[in-house]
Design an enzyme around this catalytic site. Structure first.
Site, PDB file in Angstrom:
ATOM      1  N   HIS A  29       0.881  -1.183   0.000  1.00  0.00           N
ATOM      2  CA  HIS A  29       0.000   0.000   0.000  1.00  0.00           C
ATOM      3  C   HIS A  29       0.907   1.218   0.000  1.00  0.00           C
ATOM      4  CE1 HIS A  29      -3.596  -2.402   1.203  1.00  0.00           C
ATOM      5  NE2 HIS A  29      -2.659  -3.189   1.691  1.00  0.00           N
ATOM      6  N   GLU A 210      -7.475 -12.355   5.886  1.00  0.00           N
ATOM      7  CA  GLU A 210      -6.410 -11.808   6.742  1.00  0.00           C
ATOM      8  C   GLU A 210      -6.931 -11.941   8.181  1.00  0.00           C
ATOM      9  OE1 GLU A 210      -5.845  -7.539   6.380  1.00  0.00           O
ATOM     10  OE2 GLU A 210      -3.914  -7.584   7.425  1.00  0.00           O
ATOM     11  N   ASP A 289       2.628  -2.837   4.411  1.00  0.00           N
ATOM     12  CA  ASP A 289       2.781  -1.437   4.840  1.00  0.00           C
ATOM     13  C   ASP A 289       4.158  -1.291   5.491  1.00  0.00           C
ATOM     14  OD1 ASP A 289      -0.110  -0.414   4.422  1.00  0.00           O
ATOM     15  OD2 ASP A 289      -0.355  -2.294   5.513  1.00  0.00           O
TER      16      ASP A 289
HETATM   17  N1  ADE Z   1      -4.757  -1.212   4.268  1.00  0.00           N
HETATM   18  C1  ADE Z   1      -3.435  -1.113   4.440  1.00  0.00           C
HETATM   19  N2  ADE Z   1      -2.944  -2.253   4.934  1.00  0.00           N
HETATM   20  C2  ADE Z   1      -3.982  -3.117   5.056  1.00  0.00           C
HETATM   21  C3  ADE Z   1      -4.117  -4.443   5.494  1.00  0.00           C
HETATM   22  N3  ADE Z   1      -3.079  -5.162   5.940  1.00  0.00           N
HETATM   23  N4  ADE Z   1      -5.357  -4.994   5.504  1.00  0.00           N
HETATM   24  C4  ADE Z   1      -6.405  -4.283   5.095  1.00  0.00           C
HETATM   25  N5  ADE Z   1      -6.318  -3.021   4.663  1.00  0.00           N
HETATM   26  C5  ADE Z   1      -5.121  -2.439   4.645  1.00  0.00           C
HETATM   27 ZN    ZN Z   2      -2.724  -5.056   2.515  1.00  0.00          ZN
END
Ligand code: ADE
Ligand code: ZN
Length: 349
Positions: A29, A210, A289
């Site tokens: 991201h 996730e 991230d």
């Molecule tokens: N936005 C940024 N990182 C994310 C993640 N790991 N899961 C969901 N949305 C996100």
């Molecule tokens: Zn992500």
């Protein structure tokens, strides 16, 4: 079939090989690559007040307990991004780091709604990022494409409006994705906007599995018709789903450091990456991230391989090769990178 003698690669060579090997990053991201130093620089440039007095104080706040606790800080950090140049600077900083990790191809997520909600013009976002992609190719030889993500905690109407607003820059992004708070926001909530994106010829991906259950992975596949699953690690809770993902060679863009920081797994030693590979899944390693989770793509590889003794040279090769198999780059480009990957591993054996 390649004839690489994986058993002949000494384990002490593996960290250097992982770092040097060509790789594609498919789950990053851009807003999550915003380092605290750049947050402070942009806050000053744009006259934005921050809730933290220093880079150290901001970094100290990066102690997450789950996805939502991270997202709250991540959206606050992104509030310093206002001008086209800010988006260019953000992406350019990522490309410098990625090139140092021998990323040869990157497919980058961006969240336009995070910015348009603050009055930022979506054209400024896309133009700034696109210009950085062009520069990455010209100056770093790094191929890059953009994927526009919808925020799943918002409505489908807002996602549809975002897609329409982005269409003047249709040629600057290759696909759409779905991110933000997963629990309580199943993929089927976005059936119409993904159907519209499909009509437009866009590639389709979605975060699923996730924090959310395996059923979200199934509806991402069956309702949204995605071509990759972002994360997907909870698939192992459904043996039938694992079988299906393996049979379809459906890529999973796994993010090891993210999963540990957001407590999807209690420790890296408990991560299921080895199990995903052993089940024949097309798993890849990515940074998600990196400014928030303690590292870029090579840090993810090294942390996973350090903690998981089941991962050796064969698995390293498989993960790197999967990154090209799963990429949306042309078959010709992927073939060139896979040949470079083969050469790197053959030379190490
Ligand atoms: N936005 C940024 N990182 C994310 C993640 N790991 N899961 C969901 N949305 C996100
Ligand atoms: Zn992500």
């Amino acid at each position: 079939m390649t004839a690489i003698d994986f058993d002949a690669i000494p384990s002490k060579r593996l960290p250097a090989l992982l770092r040097q090997a060509p790789k594609a990053e498919l789950h990053i991201h851009l807003e999550g690559s915003l380092e605290p130093e750049l947050i402070f620089k942009l806050a000053q440039r744009n006259g934005v007040a921050l809730a933290y007095p220093s880079v150290a104080a901001l970094r100290a706040a990066y102690a997450f307990t789950d996805l939502q606790s991270f997202l709250d800080i991540y959206y606050a950090g992104a509030s310093v991004l206002l001008q086209e140049q800010d988006f260019f600077d953000l992406a350019s900083a990522y490309f410098e780091r990625a090139a140092a990790d021998n990323v040869v191809h990157a497919e980058l997520f961006f969240d336009p709604q995070t910015h348009t909600a603050r009055g930022v013009d979506i054209g400024a976002v896309i133009r700034g990022l696109h210009r950085a992609c062009q520069r990455a190719q010209a100056e770093l030889g790094l191929s890059a494409s953009l994927i526009l993500c919808f925020l799943r905690h918002l409505s489908e109407e807002e996602a549809l409006a975002t897609l329409e607003a982005a269409l003047p820059w249709r040629r600057h992004f290759i696909g759409v994705g779905l991110d933000s708070s997963e629990r309580g926001h199943p993929p089927e909530k976005f059936a119409r906007v993904f159907a519209r994106a499909r009509e437009l010829g866009l590639k389709l991906v979605a975060h699923a599995g996730e924090e959310g259950p395996p059923a979200y992975i199934e509806s991402a596949l069956d309702v949204l018709k995605v071509q990759r699953i972002d994360h997907g690690v909870r698939c192992v809770e459904s043996p039938q789903l694992v079988e299906r993902l393996a049979a379809e060679r459906m890529p999973l863009t796994v993010c090891p450091l993210s999963n540990v920081k957001l407590r999807v797994f209690k420790s890296m030693a408990l991560h299921n990456l080895p199990a995903l590979l052993a089940a024949g899944l097309c798993a890849t390693v990515n940074s998600d991230d990196p400014a928030y989770f303690g590292g870029y793509i090579n840090d993810n590889f090294i942390a996973a391989f350090d903690a998981l003794p089941q991962l050796g040279a064969r698995e390293a090769y498989q993960l790197l090769r999967n990154s090209f198999e799963a990429s949306f780059a042309t078959a010709a480009a992927n073939a060139v990178w896979i040949a470079q990957l083969d050469a790197a591993f053959s030379a190490a054996a």
